[in-house]
Each structure stands twice: as structure tokens, then as C-alpha cells.
Design a protein around this motif. Structure first.
Motif, mmCIF file in Angstrom:
data_model
loop_
_atom_site.group_PDB
_atom_site.id
_atom_site.type_symbol
_atom_site.label_atom_id
_atom_site.label_comp_id
_atom_site.label_asym_id
_atom_site.label_seq_id
_atom_site.Cartn_x
_atom_site.Cartn_y
_atom_site.Cartn_z
ATOM 1 N N GLY A 82 1.018 -1.140 0.014
ATOM 2 C CA GLY A 82 -0.085 -0.056 0.131
ATOM 3 C C GLY A 82 1.011 1.110 0.009
ATOM 4 O O GLY A 82 1.805 1.354 0.803
ATOM 5 N N ASP A 120 -2.071 -0.320 -4.063
ATOM 6 C CA ASP A 120 -1.037 -1.275 -3.723
ATOM 7 C C ASP A 120 0.082 -1.414 -5.031
ATOM 8 O O ASP A 120 -0.504 -1.758 -6.202
ATOM 9 C CB ASP A 120 -1.743 -2.831 -3.606
ATOM 10 C CG ASP A 120 -2.278 -2.689 -2.212
ATOM 11 O OD1 ASP A 120 -1.855 -1.765 -1.445
ATOM 12 O OD2 ASP A 120 -3.438 -3.685 -1.996
ATOM 13 N N ARG A 132 1.710 4.901 6.464
ATOM 14 C CA ARG A 132 1.579 3.638 6.140
ATOM 15 C C ARG A 132 2.909 3.014 5.827
ATOM 16 O O ARG A 132 3.851 3.773 5.398
ATOM 17 C CB ARG A 132 0.626 3.529 4.782
ATOM 18 C CG ARG A 132 -0.643 4.000 4.864
ATOM 19 C CD ARG A 132 -1.268 4.056 3.512
ATOM 20 N NE ARG A 132 -2.683 4.803 3.964
ATOM 21 C CZ ARG A 132 -3.822 4.327 3.233
ATOM 22 N NH1 ARG A 132 -3.906 3.304 2.240
ATOM 23 N NH2 ARG A 132 -4.939 4.930 3.468
ATOM 24 N N ALA A 138 -2.220 -6.094 -0.338
ATOM 25 C CA ALA A 138 -3.207 -6.081 0.492
ATOM 26 C C ALA A 138 -3.390 -7.621 0.980
ATOM 27 O O ALA A 138 -3.931 -7.937 1.869
ATOM 28 C CB ALA A 138 -4.512 -6.061 -0.372
ATOM 29 N N TYR A 167 -2.999 -8.666 4.539
ATOM 30 C CA TYR A 167 -4.156 -8.524 5.634
ATOM 31 C C TYR A 167 -5.114 -9.624 5.866
ATOM 32 O O TYR A 167 -5.918 -9.677 6.572
ATOM 33 C CB TYR A 167 -4.905 -7.509 5.070
ATOM 34 C CG TYR A 167 -4.455 -5.765 5.045
ATOM 35 C CD1 TYR A 167 -3.848 -5.432 6.553
ATOM 36 C CD2 TYR A 167 -4.326 -5.349 3.959
ATOM 37 C CE1 TYR A 167 -3.235 -4.204 6.416
ATOM 38 C CE2 TYR A 167 -3.705 -4.034 4.003
ATOM 39 C CZ TYR A 167 -3.210 -3.376 5.355
ATOM 40 O OH TYR A 167 -2.798 -2.189 5.210
ATOM 41 N N LEU A 195 -8.323 -6.135 10.549
ATOM 42 C CA LEU A 195 -9.345 -5.343 10.199
ATOM 43 C C LEU A 195 -9.742 -3.691 10.621
ATOM 44 O O LEU A 195 -10.048 -3.096 10.188
ATOM 45 C CB LEU A 195 -10.820 -6.026 10.648
ATOM 46 C CG LEU A 195 -11.044 -7.450 9.831
ATOM 47 C CD1 LEU A 195 -12.150 -8.396 10.571
ATOM 48 C CD2 LEU A 195 -11.378 -7.323 8.456
ATOM 49 N N GLN A 211 -7.270 -1.990 11.176
ATOM 50 C CA GLN A 211 -6.260 -1.124 10.369
ATOM 51 C C GLN A 211 -6.770 -0.829 9.008
ATOM 52 O O GLN A 211 -6.783 0.319 8.496
ATOM 53 C CB GLN A 211 -4.888 -1.740 10.327
ATOM 54 C CG GLN A 211 -3.904 -1.168 9.441
ATOM 55 C CD GLN A 211 -2.467 -1.917 9.160
ATOM 56 O OE1 GLN A 211 -2.225 -2.809 9.727
ATOM 57 N NE2 GLN A 211 -1.649 -1.239 8.337
ATOM 58 N N LEU A 212 -7.371 -1.775 8.329
ATOM 59 C CA LEU A 212 -8.088 -1.457 7.249
ATOM 60 C C LEU A 212 -9.364 -0.450 7.193
ATOM 61 O O LEU A 212 -9.524 0.413 6.490
ATOM 62 C CB LEU A 212 -8.752 -2.739 6.385
ATOM 63 C CG LEU A 212 -7.809 -3.785 5.794
ATOM 64 C CD1 LEU A 212 -8.453 -5.032 5.663
ATOM 65 C CD2 LEU A 212 -7.230 -3.116 4.661
ATOM 66 N N TRP A 213 -10.188 -0.639 8.373
ATOM 67 C CA TRP A 213 -11.099 0.255 8.523
ATOM 68 C C TRP A 213 -10.524 1.708 8.760
ATOM 69 O O TRP A 213 -11.084 2.616 8.264
ATOM 70 C CB TRP A 213 -12.038 0.075 9.700
ATOM 71 C CG TRP A 213 -13.151 0.807 10.057
ATOM 72 C CD1 TRP A 213 -13.194 1.680 10.877
ATOM 73 C CD2 TRP A 213 -14.472 0.797 9.390
ATOM 74 N NE1 TRP A 213 -14.362 2.372 10.883
ATOM 75 C CE2 TRP A 213 -15.200 1.787 10.046
ATOM 76 C CE3 TRP A 213 -15.041 0.066 8.427
ATOM 77 C CZ2 TRP A 213 -16.513 2.104 9.714
ATOM 78 C CZ3 TRP A 213 -16.235 0.252 8.030
ATOM 79 C CH2 TRP A 213 -16.862 1.361 8.646
ATOM 80 N N GLU A 262 -7.891 2.959 7.425
ATOM 81 C CA GLU A 262 -7.367 3.440 6.180
ATOM 82 C C GLU A 262 -8.413 3.896 5.171
ATOM 83 O O GLU A 262 -8.016 4.432 4.224
ATOM 84 C CB GLU A 262 -6.127 2.534 5.647
ATOM 85 C CG GLU A 262 -5.216 2.462 6.776
ATOM 86 C CD GLU A 262 -3.923 1.454 6.404
ATOM 87 O OE1 GLU A 262 -4.208 0.747 5.349
ATOM 88 O OE2 GLU A 262 -2.882 1.398 6.867
ATOM 89 N N ALA A 263 -9.568 3.241 5.604
ATOM 90 C CA ALA A 263 -10.719 3.492 4.335
ATOM 91 C C ALA A 263 -11.271 4.933 4.414
ATOM 92 O O ALA A 263 -11.306 5.539 5.164
ATOM 93 C CB ALA A 263 -11.975 2.371 4.759
#
Length: 212
Positions: free
Chosen positions: A81, A118, A170, A177, A180, A191, A193-195, A197-198
């Protein structure tokens, strides 16, 4: 000093300056965007930026500002990323008489933009966008700026958005990805971390999917 000597000195200075500029250009055409050495067995990706794209930071790290604003540069990216912040800037000569002290050019520049994607090892990416032919077109384009990041095959991998300010730095990880995925030992943290960064739109889309 005679005019011949002055002319000879000027030519010599110009020649030395040309060599220095050429040397700097060759050494600065690719800029790595991480600190330290490239991790072992890792092949970097490359993002090509034309002279009209001014990259200001990558993954929270400020990029050096060069004396030549219109210098095309390549940015080395770690696989995984990446967040690239930039502006689109064009310069147009003014027509007619210019008053003393007044700039001789019009500068058209967008608000800071960001692309997140990515990067895959060894792949070269570049910016794709319209190229205005007049200042009026450039001004209209800057107000409704649109650009994508495309890979070597011309496939779009990210769309530029208006930058809303700093986010959590990041750290690119080889493999993108896929790192993850479950099995890393802590799916919940991944999850979270993904949230974090969304984008707002991505969060809304996910919630609509989750509660269907």
C-alpha cells in the motif's frame, strides 16, 4: 578584461553549468521514497510523474522540492500500500505588456490531491489525465481535476481524490493487500487497520454490504 575574455569565461561557465545540470538530472530521475536500504529480496515498483505533477509526499514522507518545477521524476515505491500526495501545476505565459515587478506567467495549480494503491514489485505506474491546450482549459481542469494511476498495461489502479490532510503513516509491505488476510495471527487488528485507512465512501459501501 576584454570582451573576448568575458565571452570565453561565459561559455566556460555555461558549459560547466550544463554538465552539473545533466549530472543532477541523471542522479535525480529516480527517487526512493523510503528511508534506509531496500529490504532484501524486494523489488521496488516505480511511479513516473511528468513535470506537471508535483509530488509532495509519499506515505507521510516529504519529497524534496527541486529548483526546476517542471522536472519529470520517477519515484521508487516499496511493494504494498502506498499513499501519494501531489498537485497538478501548469505555467502559461502572459500576453501583452507586463508591468515591472509583475509575474510574466499565469500559474494554474490544483488543491492537493492523493492517490492510494497497492504497488506490485517490478511494475511501473504512471499518471493519466487530460492535457489542456490553453490556459482557460487548464483553469477549468484544475477546478474539476481528474487523474488515474495506470499500470504498464494501461489498466487503472487508483483514482485521484482531494487530499483531506495527513492520515496514519503507512508502511508498505511486500505482497500488498494479501498481507491483511486471515492467518496473520490477529485478524481483528488487521480489520481495524483496514477500517482506519478506508475512505468515508468505502466505509459506507462496506456497511451497506454488511447489513444487507
Amino acid at each position: 578584461m576584454s570582451m573576448c575574455h568575458v565571452g570565453g569565461f561565459f561559455k566556460l561557465a555555461l558549459g560547466v553549468l550544463s554538465l552539473l545540470v545533466a549530472g543532477c538530472a541523471s542522479s535525480l530521475t529516480t527517487i526512493d521514497t523510503w528511508d534506509g536500504d531496500l529490504p532484501a529480496a524486494t523489488e521496488r515498483a516505480v511511479l513516473k510523474a511528468p513535470g506537471t505533477i508535483q509530488v509532495t509526499e509519499v506515505n507521510g514522507k516529504a519529497m524534496t522540492n527541486f529548483l526546476m518545477d517542471d522536472l519529470a521524476l520517477d519515484y521508487g515505491l516499496l511493494p504494498g500500500g502506498n499513499e501519494v500526495v501531489f498537485t497538478y501545476k501548469t505555467i502559461w505565459a502572459k500576453s501583452g505588456v507586463v508591468d515591472n515587478g509583475e509575474s510574466k506567467v499565469h500559474v494554474v495549480e490544483t488543491d492537493p490531491q492523493v492517490v492510494r494503491f497497492d504497488a506490485e514489485p517490478g511494475v511501473t505506474y504512471q499518471f493519466a489525465f487530460d492535457k489542456p491546450s490553453t490556459r482557460r482549459e487548464a483553469e477549468a481542469f484544475s477546478e474539476d481535476f481528474s487523474a488515474t494511476i495506470v499500470n504498464a498495461a494501461g489498466e487503472a489502479v487508483a483514482e485521484a481524490k482531494i487530499w483531506q490532510g495527513p492520515t496514519k503513516n503507512r508502511t508498505p509491505v511486500s505482497g500488498g493487500a494479501s498481507n491483511y488476510a486471515a492467518g496473520s495471527g490477529d485478524t481483528l487488528e488487521a480489520l481495524k487497520q483496514l477500517w482506519a485507512e478506508a475512505t468515508d465512501e468505502e466505509k459506507k459501501t462496506f456497511l451497506r454490504w454488511a447489513f444487507e
